[in-house]
Write an enzyme that holds these catalytic residues in place. Structure first.
Site, PDB file in Angstrom:
ATOM      1  CG  LEU A  49      -2.110  -0.892   1.274  1.00 34.61           C
ATOM      2  CD1 LEU A  49      -2.706  -0.903   2.677  1.00 34.61           C
ATOM      3  CD2 LEU A  49      -3.156  -0.453   0.264  1.00 34.61           C
ATOM      4  CG  ASP A  50       0.648   4.233  -3.074  1.00 32.49           C
ATOM      5  OD1 ASP A  50       1.542   3.459  -3.447  1.00 32.49           O
ATOM      6  OD2 ASP A  50      -0.191   4.743  -3.847  1.00 32.49           O
TER       7      ASP A  50
END
Length: 317
Positions: A46-47
Site C-alpha cells: 500500500l502507498d
C-alpha cells in the site's frame, strides 16, 4: 554449517490495518518483530498515503503470499476535484487547477466508463519496473518512460457521495488496478482534474474487515504481556489466521495417511474426482492438516507444487 534463522517458527496470517504515513515494508518489519517470527512477507504494498488491509504472512504462510497478491481488492477512495497533481495524490505537487463545471449526469456517465474490463496505463509514480528500476525513480528525476496499457477489471464502482469538491467512491477491482490512475483519468474526463486525498483498502480476497488489527493494538498486547510476565505469543498468536486461508478458494484434496509420506517427499500420488490442471489445497489424513498446494495432472495424479515444512518433523530431523 548452516546459519541458524532468527526468530521462532510461527505460521499464519495477520490482517494488519496499516496506518497512513508509513511504508508497507516498515509495517511488515514491525509485525515480524512483535511476533518474533523467523520470516515474514506482505501481499501487495500500500502507498504510504493509503490505510487499511495489509495481510502479513508469517513463516510458511509466505509460500502462499502470491495467491493473495493475485486476488481481488476493494478500496474506499476520496478524491479532490479541481486539482491535478503530478503523483495523482495529495503527496504530489499541484500541476493544474480548473473549475468544476460538470453535471451530475456527466459524472455518472464518466463513472460508467470505468466499470467492467478496461485497459489502464500505470502511473509513472508506481512500483512497476522498467529496465530493472521502479517507475517512480524515473518520475522523481523527471524522466517519462513508455508504459503499456494493462487489462484490469472493475467489478463494482459505487458512488458514495459528493460533498463540495470531494468525491467518495467504493471500488472492487482486480489485481494490478491503480486507484490513483482511475481518479486521475476520471478528473480528465470531467475536465476539472482530480487527485486522491484518502485511500483505504477495505478487503483483500475474502478476508473480513473486522479481523484487522493495528500496530498500536499489537504493541499494547506486547506491553500487557510484559507487565503480566507472560510470553507475548500467548496473547498475539490468537490473532493469526490459518495459512491455508490464503488458498481457501482452491478445492481441497485429502490425501490418506498411507500416501502422505510419498507426497511429503515430493512424489505424485493418485487421487480421483478432479479435472486435470486443477490447483488444489492439500490436506493429510483424518486431521485434515494443511500441507500445501498441488496440481492434478493428465494421469490422475496429484503433483505437489508448494509444500510447507512441518515444524515437528523439522525438529526431529
Amino acid at each position: 554449517m548452516a546459519r541458524r534463522s532468527k526468530g521462532r517458527f510461527i505460521d499464519g496470517i495477520v490482517l494488519l490495518d496499516k496506518a497512513t504515513g508509513m511504508s508497507s515494508n516498515f509495517a511488515l518489519q514491525r509485525v515480524k518483530r512483535f511476533f518474533n517470527a523467523n520470516k515474514a512477507g506482505h501481499t501487495g504494498a500500500l502507498d504510504p498515503l493509503a490505510t487499511g488491509m495489509l495481510p502479513v504472512c508469517l513463516g510458511e504462510a509466505t509460500k502462499f503470499s502470491q495467491h493473495l497478491l493475485d486476488s481481488d481488492k476493494r478500496y474506499l477512495v476520496t478524491a479532490k476535484l479541481g486539482q491535478r497533481t503530478d503523483t495523482s495524490d495529495s503527496d504530489g505537487e499541484v500541476v493544474q487547477t480548473r473549475p468544476l463545471e460538470f453535471t451530475e449526469a456527466q459524472l455518472m456517465s464518466a463513472l460508467e466508463h470505468f466499470r467492467g474490463d478496461t485497459q489502464q496505463v500505470p502511473s509513472m509514480y508506481s512500483a512497476l519496473k522498467y529496465q530493472g528500476q521502479p517507475l517512480y525513480k524515473y518520475a522523481r528525476e523527471g524522466i517519462e518512460v513508455p508504459r503499456e496499457a494493462r487489462p484490469i477489471t472493475v467489478f463494482e464502482l459505487n458512488f458514495i457521495g459528493l460533498e463540495g469538491d470531494e468525491l467518495t467512491l467504493d471500488i472492487h477491482c482486480s489485481k494490478g488496478t491503480y486507484i490513483r490512475t482511475i481518479i486521475d483519468d476520471l478528473g480528465e474526463m470531467l475536465g476539472c482534474g482530480a487527485h486522491v486525498i484518502m485511500l483505504r483498502r477495505t478487503q483483500v480476497a475474502h478476508y473480513p474487515y473486522d479481523k484487522m488489527v493495528t500496530l498500536e493494538q499489537l504493541e499494547a498486547l506486547v506491553a500487557k504481556a510484559q507487565e503480566e510476565q507472560l510470553d507475548p505469543s500467548s496473547l498475539l498468536d490468537s490473532l493469526l489466521l490459518p495459512m491455508d486461508t490464503a488458498v481457501a478458494d482452491f478445492p481441497e484434496v485429502n490425501v490418506p495417511d498411507a500416501s502422505a509420506a510419498y507426497l511429503m517427499q515430493g512424489q505424485a500420488v493418485r487421487v480421483s474426482g478432479l479435472v486435470a490442471d486443477t490447483l488444489v489445497r492439500i490436506t493429510l489424513g483424518t486431521e485434515r492438516r494443511f500441507v500445501g498446494i498441488g496440481e492434478m495432472n493428465q494421469d490422475g495424479l496429484l503433483a505437489p507444487k508448494r509444500l510447507v515444512v512441518l515444524h515437528d518433523q523439522a525438529k526431529a530431523s
